[in-house]
Design an enzyme around this catalytic site. Structure first.
Site, PDB file in Angstrom:
ATOM      1  N   LYS A 144     -78.510 -73.903  10.536  1.00 49.52           N
ATOM      2  CA  LYS A 144     -77.376 -73.116  11.015  1.00 49.52           C
ATOM      3  C   LYS A 144     -77.655 -71.629  10.855  1.00 49.52           C
ATOM      4  O   LYS A 144     -78.221 -71.197   9.847  1.00 49.52           O
ATOM      5  CB  LYS A 144     -76.124 -73.519  10.227  1.00 49.52           C
TER       6      LYS A 144
ATOM      7  N   SER B 238     -67.634 -74.826  12.485  1.00 51.41           N
ATOM      8  CA  SER B 238     -68.430 -73.701  12.943  1.00 51.41           C
ATOM      9  C   SER B 238     -69.915 -74.043  13.126  1.00 51.41           C
ATOM     10  O   SER B 238     -70.668 -73.253  13.677  1.00 51.41           O
ATOM     11  CB  SER B 238     -68.305 -72.546  11.944  1.00 51.41           C
TER      12      SER B 238
ATOM     13  N   SER C 107     -66.416 -77.888   9.029  1.00 49.11           N
ATOM     14  CA  SER C 107     -67.386 -77.243   9.922  1.00 49.11           C
ATOM     15  C   SER C 107     -68.657 -78.029  10.170  1.00 49.11           C
ATOM     16  O   SER C 107     -69.398 -77.714  11.102  1.00 49.11           O
ATOM     17  CB  SER C 107     -67.759 -75.855   9.371  1.00 49.11           C
TER      18      SER C 107
END
Length: 471
Positions: free
Chosen positions: A95, A169, A193
């Site tokens: 990420k 996210s 997320s």
């Protein structure tokens, strides 16, 4: 594949002919020559070259030539001396909020445009020591503060329906997992997320307790909530990666895992739409036929504790944003900072107390029921359109945010370990639905063992890379 025979011809046409190899048996396949790191990397890179301009899972790619050289070295090392570690040659995405040495580290924000990570975060370094290869960084909500769009680094698109949210996210991680770019995907979770994109992309998202996977080396704007998590195609891949990357070593013999699950029926029926209830009921029926004992009981204080996590997140992220120059930040991020500044005095302390009460209630309710985990849908409705503000829930209309949080964020509030895995497709929208498992913090091994058993009872959702609608 068990679910393939139930899919339409059009859906089957969207399935890749050659998925990446799973991690169970991966080292044996290398040893017997059935696989090579170089060949698997070439397959993944070709897929990324073909798909990612459209589907935007990756924000920054590692140098393909350097990766090819590394794959050759790993293959030669295997032949000379055996595996570097349990993830020898496994492909990994990271990420964009987690630094990867030598790659841009923007956290999805213009605030950090041009910044390049000097070093790997600790969890990335651990993955490399275990033999993994980082193929790139995945797209995300700005600063990993949930949002479904990002004007600075456009986020990944839902692989089943591009007009619908892919969650956040850790958006790109879910898209990359569904597209078959790599076998393991590192994300972060501070309110769903990791589990949100896993749900909407039809893959597995695993959130262990805070600190179980190292947070060292990355920015952390919500320290009371944030944990590093894993996204993978299936529970077994997530389990292999977990054992390779976890900070602690398992001690003693594994405790037996029961097959009793707690179903908060009233909560689920109150919060979910009809299609979600049908999918959840079907999943529960499959589990019952598979030998699971489903016990109905409500966890006191669930809604208050779940909402408390939102207050804690807002307060902690707002404190971080207050120290930044937000001139180049998105409108959504500036609005978050403004909302945090208006929190009432004492709101944070009250929220922490409600979260603590929910933690006690969860442990007590599970203990009284003799259950291993709580099961609910992951989301109470199908992935909505990206720009949707409201959704219909039977005869009422609810705001997407915060209603979407009603199941996933309770786990964050109590520092539980939790996992989302596919439980079917919404018939009208054609997008995946997730089943959510939540166990008390520190029970990650038991939860993963349980999830393997649950997964075996459910239909298998196949990845759906676009083979017809490429630009």
């Amino acid at each position: 594949m068990r679910y393939a025979c139930r899919m339409s011809a059009e859906a089957c046409d969207r399935v890749p002919a050659r998925p990446l190899p799973g991690l169970v048996g991966w080292l044996d396949a290398l040893a017997t020559g059935r696989q090579s790191v170089a060949d698997v990397l070439a397959l993944a890179q070709a897929r990324i070259d073909r798909l990612d301009a459209r589907w935007r899972a990756l924000s920054h790619r590692a140098d393909p030539r350097a990766l090819a050289d590394e794959a050759q070295r790993l293959d030669h090392q295997w032949q000379r001396s055996g595996p570097r570690g349990p993830l020898h040659g496994v492909l990994l995405t990271v990420k964009g909020s987690i630094p990867v040495g030598g790659l841009p580290w923007t956290e999805g924000s213009a605030l950090f445009a041009g910044r390049v990570a000097a070093h790997d975060a600790a969890v990335v370094a651990r993955a490399r020591r275990a033999g993994a290869m980082v193929i790139g960084c995945t797209t995300l909500s700005e600063l990993a503060m949930y949002g479904v769009t990002n004007p600075y680094e456009p986020m990944g698109l839902n692989p089943w329906a591009a007009e619908r949210t892919a969650g956040g996210s850790s958006t790109g991680a879910g898209v990359a997992a569904a597209r078959g770019y790599a076998q393991v995907h590192l994300g972060t979770d501070s309110g769903g997320s990791v589990r949100n994109p896993a749900c909407h992309c039809g893959v597995v998202g695993f959130m262990p307790s805070i600190g179980a996977l190292s947070l060292a080396g990355k920015a952390n704007y919500t320290p009371s909530l944030t944990t590093v998590g894993l996204i993978a195609a299936c529970v077994s891949d997530a389990t292999v990666a977990w054992h390779a990357l976890r900070e602690d070593e398992p001690r003693g013999a594994a405790r037996p895992v029961g097959r009793r699950l707690l179903v908060p029926r009233r909560l689920v029926e109150t919060m979910s739409d009809a299609a979600s209830l049908d999918l959840f009921a079907s999943a529960c029926e499959r589990l019952a036929r598979g030998g699971f004992d489903l016990v109905e009981a409500e966890v006191p204080g669930w809604a208050d504790g779940e909402r408390a996590a939102g207050v804690i997140s807002l307060a902690e992220s707002g404190a971080a944003l207050a120290g930044m120059d937000l001139a180049r930040a998105s409108e959504g991020l500036r609005a978050r900072a403004t909302a945090a500044a208006t929190l009432a005095r004492g709101a944070l302390a009250e929220a922490r107390a409600r979260a603590a009460s929910l933690r006690e209630a969860l442990a007590s309710t599970l203990s009284h029921a003799g259950a291993e985990a709580v099961i609910t849908p992951t989301w109470p409705f199908a992935a909505p359109a990206i720009d949707a503000v409201e959704v219909e829930l039977g005869v009422r209309t609810v705001a997407v945010d915060p209603h979407r949080n009603c199941f996933v964020r309770a786990a964050t509030a109590v520092d539980a370990c939790a996992l989302s895995l596919p439980m079917g497709l919404y018939p009208a929208q054609g997008v995946p639905a997730g089943l959510h498992l939540m166990a008390p913090g520190g029970h990650a091994d038991a939860l993963l063992s349980l999830a393997l058993e649950v997964e075996s009872c459910l239909p298998v959702l196949l990845p759906a890379p676009p083979l017809r609608d490429l630009p």
